[in-house]
Scaffold this active site. Structure first.
Site, PDB file in Angstrom:
ATOM      1  N   HIS A 221       0.734  -0.964   0.231  1.00  0.00           N
ATOM      2  CA  HIS A 221      -0.031  -0.336  -0.169  1.00  0.00           C
ATOM      3  C   HIS A 221       0.832   1.680  -0.082  1.00  0.00           C
ATOM      4  O   HIS A 221       2.180   0.892   0.542  1.00  0.00           O
ATOM      5  CB  HIS A 221      -0.572  -0.061   1.272  1.00  0.00           C
ATOM      6  CG  HIS A 221      -1.542   1.387   1.713  1.00  0.00           C
ATOM      7  ND1 HIS A 221      -1.773   2.444   2.622  1.00  0.00           N
ATOM      8  CD2 HIS A 221      -2.252   1.672   0.871  1.00  0.00           C
ATOM      9  CE1 HIS A 221      -2.204   3.263   1.771  1.00  0.00           C
ATOM     10  NE2 HIS A 221      -2.721   3.165   0.794  1.00  0.00           N
ATOM     11  N   SER A 222       0.551   2.161  -0.782  1.00  0.00           N
ATOM     12  CA  SER A 222       0.813   3.517  -0.852  1.00  0.00           C
ATOM     13  C   SER A 222       2.783   3.022  -1.319  1.00  0.00           C
ATOM     14  O   SER A 222       3.076   2.578  -2.298  1.00  0.00           O
ATOM     15  CB  SER A 222       0.530   4.512   0.191  1.00  0.00           C
ATOM     16  OG  SER A 222       0.941   5.803   0.110  1.00  0.00           O
ATOM     17  N   MET A 223       3.215   3.735   0.171  1.00  0.00           N
ATOM     18  CA  MET A 223       4.697   3.966  -0.181  1.00  0.00           C
ATOM     19  C   MET A 223       5.506   1.966  -0.215  1.00  0.00           C
ATOM     20  O   MET A 223       6.436   1.935  -1.005  1.00  0.00           O
ATOM     21  CB  MET A 223       5.758   3.624   1.171  1.00  0.00           C
ATOM     22  CG  MET A 223       6.990   4.350   0.842  1.00  0.00           C
ATOM     23  SD  MET A 223       7.854   4.619   2.355  1.00  0.00           S
ATOM     24  CE  MET A 223       8.046   2.926   3.409  1.00  0.00           C
TER      25      MET A 223
ATOM     26  N   GLY B 232       4.240   0.105  -2.180  1.00  0.00           N
ATOM     27  CA  GLY B 232       3.824   0.048  -3.187  1.00  0.00           C
ATOM     28  C   GLY B 232       4.995   0.009  -4.196  1.00  0.00           C
ATOM     29  O   GLY B 232       5.134  -0.440  -4.623  1.00  0.00           O
TER      30      GLY B 232
END
Length: 303
Positions: free
Chosen positions: A99-101, A103
């Site tokens: 998720h987010s960073m 990713g």
């Protein structure tokens, strides 16, 4: 039910939590910047039960050790954390979900170790940290990493203690996409109770992280290396929807256009209702999509 894990590293340990049978197909879950493994608490119980899910805390986050004094947090250090955990678990091939960073870390790991990743799931992330197109902006960002680190070292501030209510309020103010319930879940692993109140666990130096960034052209070429086994989920009210982005994020728009033109037939890009933390706030919105992707042999099959 989940179990707590600790993996020794030269500066202490990397903490993690695990769900499912340890002999199930392995899935390593990576949280976002300043978050922790609890970001997956509501999603994982909705996913297929015969998989083994391990959600780790990056160094300096959650229950993991901070890096040694004088050390900055480089983006590749987080990728190294993933490699260390995979080695400790003796995983030779596994699924990555970030998720987010997380990713971006998952994307970089997949490009460096493509033989180790069978599927890649990106939540509110396109797999990259994108480079500033302006050279001066790029130089300024690198200088800022050094200046912030030295400034933090000079101040040597004692972490501030807050009441549980104030700690949650501060977290929600900094994350407008979080619900109060989601913030409380992150805070359970993201803060420690002291006589003076709750103290955030995260290392202040993670704010100084030095990024590894790419141009749009490089992004497309790298994604073509692992295409046909990538699922990207973006939220309609998240950080990556083109019509909601500021002009400074035009590179994200360009990358989204590249997905549509070059990679559309090979990468599953799904837009869902919700915010940047849709997987935590409303996990049922994404759990079916992720479950189908995990269990489908031919990952190019339609969702």
């Amino acid at each position: 039910m989940f179990s707590e894990l600790k993996f020794p590293v030269p500066w202490g340990h990397v903490a993690a939590k695990a769900w499912g049978p340890s002999d199930g197909h392995p899935v390593l879950c990576l949280h976002g910047w300043l978050d922790n493994a609890n970001t997956f608490d509501k999603l994982i119980p909705l996913l297929p039960r015969d998989y083994y899910y391990v959600a780790m805390d990056f160094s300096g986050h959650g229950l993991s050790s901070h890096r040694p004094a004088g050390s900055p947090y480089h983006f590749l250090d987080y990728v190294s954390d993933v490699r260390r955990v995979a080695a400790a678990l003796q995983w030779r091939r596994f699924t990555l979900m970030g998720h987010s960073m997380g990713g971006s870390v998952a994307g970089m790991f997949s490009f460096l170790y493509p033989e180790m990743v069978d599927k890649l799931i990106l939540l509110e992330n396109l797999g990259f940290l994108l480079a500033p197109e302006d050279t001066e902006a790029w130089l300024k960002s690198k200088r800022m990493v050094i200046d912030r680190l030295l400034s933090l070292e000079a101040k040597q501030q004692t972490p501030k203690a807050r009441s549980p209510e104030a700690a949650l309020q501060r977290l929600l103010e900094a994350n407008r996409h979080l619900t109060a319930e989601g913030g409380a879940i992150l805070l359970q692993r993201g803060a420690t109770e002291t006589p003076a109140g709750l103290v955030y666990n995260r290392d202040m130096r993670v704010r100084t992280q030095s990024r590894e960034s790419f141009t749009v052209e490089q992004c497309v070429k790298l994604l073509q290396k692992i295409q046909d086994r990538v699922l990207i989920i973006v939220a309609q009210d998240g950080l990556l929807v083109p019509h909601k982005l500021h002009s400074r994020n035009h590179f994200v728009k360009a990358l989204r256009e590249a997905f549509e033109s070059t990679l559309k037939e090979h990468i599953q890009l799904v837009e869902v209702p919700g915010s940047h933390f849709v997987h935590l706030n409303e996990p049922e919105v994404v759990s079916g999509i992720i479950s189908n992707f995990l269990t489908t042999q031919n990952t190019r099959a339609r969702l």
